[in-house]
Design a protein around this motif. Structure first.
Motif, PDB file in Angstrom:
ATOM      1  N   GLY A   1      -3.284  -5.742   7.448  1.00 31.82           N
ATOM      2  CA  GLY A   1      -3.817  -4.680   6.605  1.00 31.82           C
ATOM      3  C   GLY A   1      -2.740  -3.753   6.076  1.00 31.82           C
ATOM      4  N   THR A   2      -3.003  -3.213   4.905  1.00 31.98           N
ATOM      5  CA  THR A   2      -2.104  -2.240   4.301  1.00 31.98           C
ATOM      6  C   THR A   2      -2.952  -1.095   3.753  1.00 31.98           C
ATOM      7  OG1 THR A   2      -0.276  -1.930   2.717  1.00 31.98           O
ATOM      8  CG2 THR A   2      -2.040  -3.437   2.060  1.00 31.98           C
ATOM      9  N   LEU A   3      -2.545   0.126   4.035  1.00 26.66           N
ATOM     10  CA  LEU A   3      -3.339   1.299   3.684  1.00 26.66           C
ATOM     11  C   LEU A   3      -3.035   1.751   2.258  1.00 26.66           C
ATOM     12  CD1 LEU A   3      -5.247   3.655   4.424  1.00 26.66           C
ATOM     13  CD2 LEU A   3      -3.234   4.837   5.360  1.00 26.66           C
ATOM     14  N   VAL A   4      -4.091   1.914   1.495  1.00 24.78           N
ATOM     15  CA  VAL A   4      -3.991   2.491   0.152  1.00 24.78           C
ATOM     16  C   VAL A   4      -4.754   3.811   0.168  1.00 24.78           C
ATOM     17  CG1 VAL A   4      -4.574   2.235  -2.280  1.00 24.78           C
ATOM     18  CG2 VAL A   4      -3.803   0.247  -0.955  1.00 24.78           C
ATOM     19  N   THR A   5      -4.069   4.874  -0.166  1.00 18.74           N
ATOM     20  CA  THR A   5      -4.673   6.191  -0.223  1.00 18.74           C
ATOM     21  C   THR A   5      -4.566   6.718  -1.647  1.00 18.74           C
ATOM     22  OG1 THR A   5      -4.025   6.640   2.066  1.00 18.74           O
ATOM     23  CG2 THR A   5      -4.695   8.526   0.721  1.00 18.74           C
ATOM     24  N   VAL A   6      -5.710   7.037  -2.234  1.00 20.54           N
ATOM     25  CA  VAL A   6      -5.734   7.534  -3.607  1.00 20.54           C
ATOM     26  C   VAL A   6      -6.114   9.010  -3.569  1.00 20.54           C
ATOM     27  CG1 VAL A   6      -6.650   7.218  -5.932  1.00 20.54           C
ATOM     28  CG2 VAL A   6      -6.472   5.252  -4.382  1.00 20.54           C
ATOM     29  N   SER A   7      -5.203   9.847  -4.010  1.00 19.07           N
ATOM     30  CA  SER A   7      -5.452  11.290  -3.980  1.00 19.07           C
ATOM     31  C   SER A   7      -6.098  11.733  -5.285  1.00 19.07           C
ATOM     32  CB  SER A   7      -4.150  12.048  -3.750  1.00 19.07           C
ATOM     33  OG  SER A   7      -3.263  11.830  -4.830  1.00 19.07           O
ATOM     34  N   SER A   8      -6.929  12.751  -5.181  1.00 19.87           N
ATOM     35  CA  SER A   8      -7.634  13.252  -6.378  1.00 19.87           C
ATOM     36  C   SER A   8      -6.855  14.357  -7.052  1.00 19.87           C
ATOM     37  CB  SER A   8      -9.020  13.752  -5.982  1.00 19.87           C
ATOM     38  OG  SER A   8      -8.907  14.749  -4.996  1.00 19.87           O
TER      39      SER A   8
ATOM     40  N   ASP B   1     -11.422   4.236  -3.702  1.00 20.45           N
ATOM     41  CA  ASP B   1     -10.701   2.996  -3.398  1.00 20.45           C
ATOM     42  C   ASP B   1      -9.828   3.146  -2.151  1.00 20.45           C
ATOM     43  OD1 ASP B   1     -10.237   2.611  -6.913  1.00 20.45           O
ATOM     44  OD2 ASP B   1     -11.638   1.488  -5.655  1.00 20.45           O
ATOM     45  N   THR B   2      -9.753   4.336  -1.621  1.00 22.86           N
ATOM     46  CA  THR B   2      -8.969   4.568  -0.415  1.00 22.86           C
ATOM     47  C   THR B   2      -9.521   3.741   0.737  1.00 22.86           C
ATOM     48  OG1 THR B   2      -8.298   6.794  -1.054  1.00 22.86           O
ATOM     49  CG2 THR B   2      -8.308   6.288   1.306  1.00 22.86           C
TER      50      THR B   2
ATOM     51  N   GLY C   1       0.808  -1.206   0.000  1.00 23.83           N
ATOM     52  CA  GLY C   1       0.000   0.000   0.000  1.00 23.83           C
ATOM     53  C   GLY C   1       0.841   1.256   0.000  1.00 23.83           C
ATOM     54  N   GLY C   2       0.168   2.376  -0.144  1.00 22.00           N
ATOM     55  CA  GLY C   2       0.854   3.663  -0.137  1.00 22.00           C
ATOM     56  C   GLY C   2      -0.054   4.753  -0.656  1.00 22.00           C
ATOM     57  N   LEU C   3       0.535   5.899  -0.904  1.00 24.67           N
ATOM     58  CA  LEU C   3      -0.190   7.060  -1.424  1.00 24.67           C
ATOM     59  C   LEU C   3       0.031   7.142  -2.929  1.00 24.67           C
ATOM     60  CD1 LEU C   3      -1.761   9.718  -1.066  1.00 24.67           C
ATOM     61  CD2 LEU C   3       0.443  10.829  -0.601  1.00 24.67           C
ATOM     62  N   VAL C   4      -1.062   7.126  -3.677  1.00 26.99           N
ATOM     63  CA  VAL C   4      -0.969   7.188  -5.131  1.00 26.99           C
ATOM     64  C   VAL C   4      -1.985   8.196  -5.655  1.00 26.99           C
ATOM     65  CG1 VAL C   4      -0.171   4.805  -5.360  1.00 26.99           C
ATOM     66  CG2 VAL C   4      -2.615   5.314  -5.484  1.00 26.99           C
ATOM     67  N   GLN C   5      -1.818   8.571  -6.909  1.00 26.53           N
ATOM     68  CA  GLN C   5      -2.752   9.509  -7.525  1.00 26.53           C
ATOM     69  C   GLN C   5      -3.864   8.757  -8.255  1.00 26.53           C
ATOM     70  OE1 GLN C   5      -0.292  12.066 -10.002  1.00 26.53           O
ATOM     71  NE2 GLN C   5      -0.053  13.519  -8.301  1.00 26.53           N
ATOM     72  N   THR C   6      -4.935   9.453  -8.482  1.00 28.16           N
ATOM     73  CA  THR C   6      -6.040   8.881  -9.261  1.00 28.16           C
ATOM     74  C   THR C   6      -5.533   8.376 -10.601  1.00 28.16           C
ATOM     75  OG1 THR C   6      -7.673  10.327  -8.213  1.00 28.16           O
ATOM     76  CG2 THR C   6      -8.235   9.408 -10.353  1.00 28.16           C
ATOM     77  N   GLY C   7      -5.978   7.171 -10.950  1.00 31.32           N
ATOM     78  CA  GLY C   7      -5.585   6.577 -12.211  1.00 31.32           C
ATOM     79  C   GLY C   7      -4.370   5.669 -12.132  1.00 31.32           C
ATOM     80  N   ALA C   8      -3.705   5.689 -11.013  1.00 32.59           N
ATOM     81  CA  ALA C   8      -2.499   4.878 -10.849  1.00 32.59           C
ATOM     82  C   ALA C   8      -2.856   3.409 -10.631  1.00 32.59           C
ATOM     83  CB  ALA C   8      -1.678   5.395  -9.675  1.00 32.59           C
ATOM     84  N   SER C   9      -1.827   2.578 -10.664  1.00 33.11           N
ATOM     85  CA  SER C   9      -1.974   1.149 -10.374  1.00 33.11           C
ATOM     86  C   SER C   9      -1.123   0.795  -9.161  1.00 33.11           C
ATOM     87  CB  SER C   9      -1.525   0.306 -11.570  1.00 33.11           C
ATOM     88  OG  SER C   9      -2.354   0.528 -12.681  1.00 33.11           O
ATOM     89  N   VAL C  10      -1.614  -0.155  -8.398  1.00 35.42           N
ATOM     90  CA  VAL C  10      -0.889  -0.637  -7.221  1.00 35.42           C
ATOM     91  C   VAL C  10      -1.050  -2.148  -7.158  1.00 35.42           C
ATOM     92  CG1 VAL C  10      -0.876  -0.697  -4.697  1.00 35.42           C
ATOM     93  CG2 VAL C  10      -1.112   1.481  -5.873  1.00 35.42           C
ATOM     94  N   ARG C  11      -0.001  -2.835  -6.766  1.00 32.70           N
ATOM     95  CA  ARG C  11      -0.100  -4.270  -6.553  1.00 32.70           C
ATOM     96  C   ARG C  11       0.159  -4.577  -5.081  1.00 32.70           C
ATOM     97  NH1 ARG C  11       3.512  -9.248  -8.954  1.00 32.70           N
ATOM     98  NH2 ARG C  11       4.966  -8.454  -7.361  1.00 32.70           N
ATOM     99  N   LEU C  12      -0.838  -5.152  -4.459  1.00 31.11           N
ATOM    100  CA  LEU C  12      -0.705  -5.574  -3.076  1.00 31.11           C
ATOM    101  C   LEU C  12      -0.258  -7.031  -3.030  1.00 31.11           C
ATOM    102  CD1 LEU C  12      -3.977  -4.072  -1.529  1.00 31.11           C
ATOM    103  CD2 LEU C  12      -1.744  -2.992  -1.821  1.00 31.11           C
ATOM    104  N   SER C  13       0.460  -7.380  -1.972  1.00 28.27           N
ATOM    105  CA  SER C  13       0.900  -8.750  -1.767  1.00 28.27           C
ATOM    106  C   SER C  13       0.424  -9.248  -0.416  1.00 28.27           C
ATOM    107  CB  SER C  13       2.427  -8.842  -1.826  1.00 28.27           C
ATOM    108  OG  SER C  13       2.926  -8.446  -3.082  1.00 28.27           O
ATOM    109  N   CYS C  14       0.119 -10.526  -0.346  1.00 30.80           N
ATOM    110  CA  CYS C  14      -0.258 -11.172   0.902  1.00 30.80           C
ATOM    111  C   CYS C  14       0.590 -12.434   1.015  1.00 30.80           C
ATOM    112  CB  CYS C  14      -1.737 -11.513   0.913  1.00 30.80           C
ATOM    113  SG  CYS C  14      -2.290 -12.435   2.366  1.00 30.80           S
ATOM    114  N   ALA C  15       1.570 -12.395   1.898  1.00 27.20           N
ATOM    115  CA  ALA C  15       2.484 -13.512   2.064  1.00 27.20           C
ATOM    116  C   ALA C  15       2.069 -14.335   3.275  1.00 27.20           C
ATOM    117  CB  ALA C  15       3.913 -13.004   2.236  1.00 27.20           C
ATOM    118  N   GLY C  16       1.964 -15.644   3.090  1.00 25.66           N
ATOM    119  CA  GLY C  16       1.537 -16.518   4.166  1.00 25.66           C
ATOM    120  C   GLY C  16       2.651 -17.414   4.656  1.00 25.66           C
ATOM    121  N   SER C  17       2.597 -17.749   5.939  1.00 31.28           N
ATOM    122  CA  SER C  17       3.545 -18.696   6.522  1.00 31.28           C
ATOM    123  C   SER C  17       2.859 -19.462   7.642  1.00 31.28           C
ATOM    124  CB  SER C  17       4.790 -17.973   7.056  1.00 31.28           C
ATOM    125  OG  SER C  17       4.441 -17.048   8.070  1.00 31.28           O
TER     126      SER C  17
END
Length: 123
Positions: free
Chosen positions: A116-123, A89-90, A8-24
């Motif tokens: 959890g991971t925070l995704v913030t989409v700025s306008s 989507d934030t 997650g992170g701070l991105v602008q509108t229209g951007a792409s982000v790939r989240l990962s979920c690692a299990g053990s």
């Protein structure tokens, strides 16, 4: 058992982000994994899910076509690729794991959860 959500992170509108979920600590390939999100002041909602072998995927109707869930069992990791992000989507995105393949859209059936991971989409 641990699930570690990241990406997650701070991105602008229209951007792409790939989240990962690692299990053990669990037989990862025998567990379905779901992504859920929770926006401020709202209930947790279903985003997408994938069966243990990756053969079947499920999406929230409103997100079909923009989000793609996949997994690499050799790496014990599930991914959520989110395209054309919008401010609505934030949210904090959570991954969960469970046995079985029914009712994957309901969070109450998941046994294990990541932090959890925070995704913030700025306008």
């Amino acid at each position: 058992v641990q699930l570690q959500a990241s990406g997650g992170g701070l991105v602008q509108t229209g951007a792409s982000v790939r989240l990962s979920c690692a299990g053990s600590g669990l037989p990862f390939s025998r567990n379905a994994v779901g992504w859920f999100r929770q926006a401020p002041g709202k209930e947790r909602e279903f985003v997408a899910a994938i069966t243990g072998n990756g053969g079947t995927t499920y999406y929230a109707d409103s997100l079909k076509g923009r989000f793609t869930i996949s997994r690499d069992n050799a790496k014990n990791t599930v991914y959520l690729l989110m395209n054309s992000l919008k401010p609505e989507d934030t949210a904090v995105y959570y991954c969960g794991a469970r046995n079985g393949i029914s009712n994957l859209q309901y969070s109450r059936y998941y046994r294990y959860w990541g932090q959890g991971t925070l995704v913030t989409v700025s306008s």
